[in-house]
Design a protein around this motif. Structure first.
Motif, mmCIF file in Angstrom:
data_model
loop_
_atom_site.group_PDB
_atom_site.id
_atom_site.type_symbol
_atom_site.label_atom_id
_atom_site.label_comp_id
_atom_site.label_asym_id
_atom_site.label_seq_id
_atom_site.Cartn_x
_atom_site.Cartn_y
_atom_site.Cartn_z
ATOM 1 N N VAL A 326 0.871 -1.175 0.000
ATOM 2 C CA VAL A 326 0.000 0.000 0.000
ATOM 3 C C VAL A 326 0.907 1.224 0.000
ATOM 4 N N THR A 327 0.873 1.970 -1.113
ATOM 5 C CA THR A 327 1.814 3.078 -1.300
ATOM 6 C C THR A 327 1.074 4.402 -1.432
ATOM 7 N N ASP A 328 1.535 5.418 -0.703
ATOM 8 C CA ASP A 328 0.989 6.772 -0.833
ATOM 9 C C ASP A 328 2.119 7.729 -1.161
ATOM 10 N N GLY A 329 1.781 8.927 -1.570
ATOM 11 C CA GLY A 329 2.782 9.940 -1.912
ATOM 12 C C GLY A 329 2.795 11.070 -0.915
ATOM 13 N N GLY A 330 2.494 10.770 0.361
ATOM 14 C CA GLY A 330 2.345 11.802 1.377
ATOM 15 C C GLY A 330 3.627 12.254 2.027
ATOM 16 N N ILE A 331 3.555 12.513 3.329
ATOM 17 C CA ILE A 331 4.640 13.187 4.045
ATOM 18 C C ILE A 331 5.812 12.269 4.357
#
Length: 400
Positions: A326-331
């Motif tokens: 599960v990959t996000d582009g957040g902080i």
């Protein structure tokens, strides 16, 4: 009661009869007598044993007693050993003076006075026993000091853990109160508004066209409180060792599609979206509700911390295990925090910008490990994070 250390006495003489006679004179159950027929043999014994006393014959072929004494005094290991010289030579040769010069504590002429010999040996053996006892007491004191130091360190650790537990308790109570207050306040205000409408006779405000949205709002707030309570119960089960799973055959891709669909509206509220990458069906034996709980926790966290960026769900299957990324582009998550966030009541955002009790990741890791799997995170600490759930394939959990 401590066992007494046997004292060792060295006698050196080139004549066997003299050795036997002196041995018979000084032998005792509390000491061991060693024989040496030459200076060379004596040196070998001196290197192997610690002696309470050395009785040296002056006149020996090869290395005489004086030469042996000088070697003993010049060596760190043997310089402290008391030396008593014996000699059959007359007093006129002044051997005694030379013996004292080499560091002897006494000089005896043959034939030896039995009482004098026994008395001198007893004195030095007693001193040796006192030295051993002093060492033993010092060693006991040092051991006691180390044990006290260890206890003190353990006490400090326990005190720090207690203080941390108290802080965690206070923080936990504060978080619970804060997290429960929001849905409760919403429910309370909704009920007050409805009561007010009923008191005013405004039944249209509670009509069939508005009632479904009211019920939906109530249900969301109730579900929010139920999730908080369930999380707290799971933590309690984990700590008591009573967390259980019930594995059944399931198809993983169908589960992920269902969860992604259910969370689509929530993702839209964050200005984000969930992107499940295509993959052939993956069959395994897991606890469906618990795996769904882990996936929901990971996706919810990705939406919270993702800053509105899309969240990707990528499945990679191998022969014995399947991995869900599960990959996000957040902080991102700082390296120093990447283990901390899996502890109960810990959150990546320490400034309180993101709500929650900080239980989701701790519970998720325990659930992963209960399936003989793993849960970990990778992030450069600047942008984006990838949480990876790895589960075994082809094994019914709990069976060999």
């Amino acid at each position: 009661m401590t066992s007494q250390v046997l004292s060792k006495v060295l006698i050196v003489d080139d004549l066997a009869d003299n050795l036997q006679a002196l041995d018979a004179l000084i032998r005792h159950e509390q000491r061991i007598v060693f024989h040496a027929a030459s200076g060379e043999q004596a040196l070998q014994l001196l290197l192997e044993h610690e002696f309470a006393l050395a009785i040296l014959d002056v006149q020996m072929p090869g290395m005489d007693g004086f030469e042996l004494a000088e070697l003993m005094r010049g060596t760190e290991r043997t310089r402290h050993i008391p030396i008593v010289f014996t000699s059959a030579a007359g007093r006129e040769l002044n051997y005694a003076f030379k013996g004292y010069e080499t560091g002897a504590v006494d000089f005896l002429y043959k034939p030896l006075d039995s009482d004098a010999v026994r008395s001198k040996v007893n004195v030095f053996v007693a001193l040796d026993q006192q030295r051993h006892e002093s060492r033993r007491q010092v060693a006991q004191l040092e051991q006691s000091r180390q044990e006290q130091q260890q206890l003190l360190e353990e006490l400090h650790i326990t005190q720090a853990e207690l203080q941390r537990s108290l802080r965690m308790r206070d923080d936990f109570m504060s978080l619970v109160a804060h997290e429960l207050r929001t849905p409760l306040n919403t429910l309370f205000l909704e009920s007050q508004m409805r009561i007010l409408q009923l008191q005013r006779g405004n039944f249209e405000a509670l009509g069939p066209d508005r009632l479904p949205s009211m019920v939906a709002r109530d249900q969301r707030q109730i579900q929010s409180m139920i999730r908080l309570i369930d999380d707290m119960l799971d933590v309690s089960r984990i700590r008591s060792g009573s967390l259980s799973i019930r594995p059944t055959p399931i198809e993983l891709m169908a589960l992920l599609e269902r969860v992604a669909s259910d969370l689509a509206l929530q993702a839209s509220g964050y200005g984000s979206c969930l992107r499940l990458h295509d993959h052939p069906p993956v069959a395994g034996c897991w606890d469906e509700s618990r795996i769904e709980q882990v996936v929901i926790n990971l996706l919810t966290n990705a939406l919270r911390y993702g800053g509105g960026t899309p969240v990707d769900i990528i499945v990679t299957a191998a022969e014995r295990e399947v991995r869900i990324d599960v990959t996000d582009g957040g902080i991102g998550i700082a390296p120093a925090d990447q283990q901390r966030i899996f502890e109960p009541f810990e959150r990546a955002a320490a400034n309180g910008e993101v709500k929650g009790l900080g239980l989701g990741l701790a519970i998720s890791r325990q659930l992963a490990e209960a399936h003989d799997g793993r849960l970990f995170v990778a992030s450069d600490g600047k942008q984006g994070s990838t949480f990876s759930l790895v589960l075994p394939i082809g094994k019914v959990v709990g069976q060999a």
